[in-house]
Design a protein around this motif. Structure first.
Motif, short mmCIF file in Angstrom:
data_model
loop_
_atom_site.label_atom_id
_atom_site.label_comp_id
_atom_site.label_asym_id
_atom_site.label_seq_id
_atom_site.Cartn_x
_atom_site.Cartn_y
_atom_site.Cartn_z
N ARG A 1 0.84 -1.20 0.00
CA ARG A 1 0.00 0.00 0.00
C ARG A 1 0.87 1.25 0.00
O ARG A 1 0.63 2.20 -0.75
N LYS A 2 1.92 1.25 0.82
CA LYS A 2 2.82 2.41 0.89
C LYS A 2 3.57 2.59 -0.42
O LYS A 2 3.75 3.72 -0.90
N LEU A 3 3.99 1.49 -1.02
CA LEU A 3 4.67 1.57 -2.31
C LEU A 3 3.75 2.14 -3.38
O LEU A 3 4.17 2.93 -4.23
N LYS A 4 2.50 1.75 -3.34
CA LYS A 4 1.52 2.26 -4.31
C LYS A 4 1.37 3.78 -4.14
O LYS A 4 1.34 4.52 -5.12
N GLU A 5 1.31 4.23 -2.89
CA GLU A 5 1.22 5.67 -2.61
C GLU A 5 2.47 6.40 -3.11
O GLU A 5 2.38 7.47 -3.71
N MET A 6 3.62 5.79 -2.87
CA MET A 6 4.87 6.41 -3.30
C MET A 6 4.95 6.50 -4.82
O MET A 6 5.37 7.52 -5.37
N LYS A 7 4.54 5.44 -5.51
CA LYS A 7 4.55 5.45 -6.97
C LYS A 7 3.62 6.52 -7.51
O LYS A 7 3.95 7.23 -8.47
N ALA A 8 2.45 6.65 -6.90
CA ALA A 8 1.49 7.68 -7.32
C ALA A 8 2.08 9.07 -7.11
O ALA A 8 1.95 9.95 -7.96
N SER A 9 2.74 9.25 -5.98
CA SER A 9 3.37 10.53 -5.68
C SER A 9 4.49 10.85 -6.68
O SER A 9 4.61 11.98 -7.15
N LEU A 10 5.29 9.84 -6.99
CA LEU A 10 6.37 10.03 -7.97
C LEU A 10 5.80 10.38 -9.35
O LEU A 10 6.34 11.24 -10.05
N GLU A 11 4.73 9.71 -9.73
CA GLU A 11 4.12 9.97 -11.03
C GLU A 11 3.55 11.40 -11.08
O GLU A 11 3.69 12.10 -12.08
N LYS A 12 2.95 11.81 -9.99
CA LYS A 12 2.40 13.17 -9.91
C LYS A 12 3.53 14.20 -10.03
O LYS A 12 3.42 15.19 -10.76
N ALA A 13 4.63 13.94 -9.35
CA ALA A 13 5.78 14.85 -9.41
C ALA A 13 6.38 14.87 -10.82
O ALA A 13 6.76 15.92 -11.32
N ARG A 14 6.45 13.70 -11.46
CA ARG A 14 6.98 13.63 -12.82
C ARG A 14 6.12 14.43 -13.80
O ARG A 14 6.62 15.19 -14.63
N LYS A 15 4.80 14.30 -13.65
CA LYS A 15 3.89 15.04 -14.53
C LYS A 15 4.00 16.55 -14.29
O LYS A 15 3.97 17.34 -15.23
N ALA A 16 4.14 16.94 -13.04
CA ALA A 16 4.30 18.37 -12.72
C ALA A 16 5.60 18.90 -13.33
O ALA A 16 5.63 20.01 -13.87
N GLN A 17 6.66 18.10 -13.26
CA GLN A 17 7.94 18.49 -13.85
C GLN A 17 7.82 18.65 -15.36
O GLN A 17 8.30 19.61 -15.93
N GLU A 18 7.16 17.70 -16.00
CA GLU A 18 6.95 17.77 -17.45
C GLU A 18 6.16 19.02 -17.83
O GLU A 18 6.46 19.69 -18.81
N LYS A 19 5.14 19.33 -17.03
CA LYS A 19 4.31 20.51 -17.30
C LYS A 19 5.15 21.77 -17.20
O LYS A 19 5.05 22.66 -18.05
N MET A 20 5.99 21.84 -16.17
CA MET A 20 6.85 23.02 -16.02
C MET A 20 7.84 23.14 -17.17
O MET A 20 8.08 24.24 -17.67
N GLU A 21 8.39 22.02 -17.61
CA GLU A 21 9.32 22.04 -18.73
C GLU A 21 8.64 22.52 -20.01
O GLU A 21 9.21 23.28 -20.78
N LYS A 22 7.40 22.07 -20.23
CA LYS A 22 6.65 22.51 -21.41
C LYS A 22 6.37 24.01 -21.34
O LYS A 22 6.47 24.72 -22.34
N GLN A 23 6.03 24.51 -20.14
CA GLN A 23 5.78 25.93 -19.98
C GLN A 23 7.04 26.74 -20.25
O GLN A 23 6.99 27.79 -20.90
N ARG A 24 8.18 26.25 -19.74
CA ARG A 24 9.46 26.95 -19.99
C ARG A 24 9.78 26.98 -21.48
O ARG A 24 10.23 27.99 -22.01
N GLU A 25 9.56 25.85 -22.15
CA GLU A 25 9.84 25.78 -23.58
C GLU A 25 8.93 26.72 -24.36
O GLU A 25 9.37 27.41 -25.28
N LYS A 26 7.66 26.78 -23.99
CA LYS A 26 6.71 27.67 -24.65
C LYS A 26 7.14 29.13 -24.46
O LYS A 26 7.12 29.92 -25.40
#
Length: 101
Positions: free
Chosen positions: A46-71
């Protein structure tokens, strides 16, 4: 230890289980590491599942910021090109005006 599963720390350490390895563990691998209690395995999974979800959320936020910087970078580049063309045109017009006189 924060999950009150400190009895497994020595085996995890002996097997060099780090954060990256930990995320790859499933029920059978946990059992192979000596985690015989199904409740303990459920807690870890259960904790690993939470951690993976958190990592995925952080990865998506990072990608979004990178796209905004590129734009923003592209927009600034386009503005510089427009200014450059405008300056070139003004210089060209001024040169033509001087030549006509």
């Amino acid at each position: 230890m924060s999950l009150n599963l400190e009895q497994y720390v020595s085996e995890f350490s002996a097997q060099n289980i780090n954060g990256e390895h930990l995320l790859q563990l499933d029920g059978s691998k946990l059992k192979a590491l000596g985690m015989t209690s199904s409740q303990d395995r459920a807690i870890i999974k259960r904790k690993l599942k939470e951690m993976k979800a958190s990592l995925e959320k952080a990865r998506k936020a990072q990608e979004k910021m990178e796209k905004q910087r590129e734009k923003l970078r592209r927009k600034e580049q386009e503005q510089l090109q427009r200014r450059s063309k405008k300056t070139d045109k003004c210089l060209s017009d001024a040169t033509e005006g001087t030549n006509e006189q």
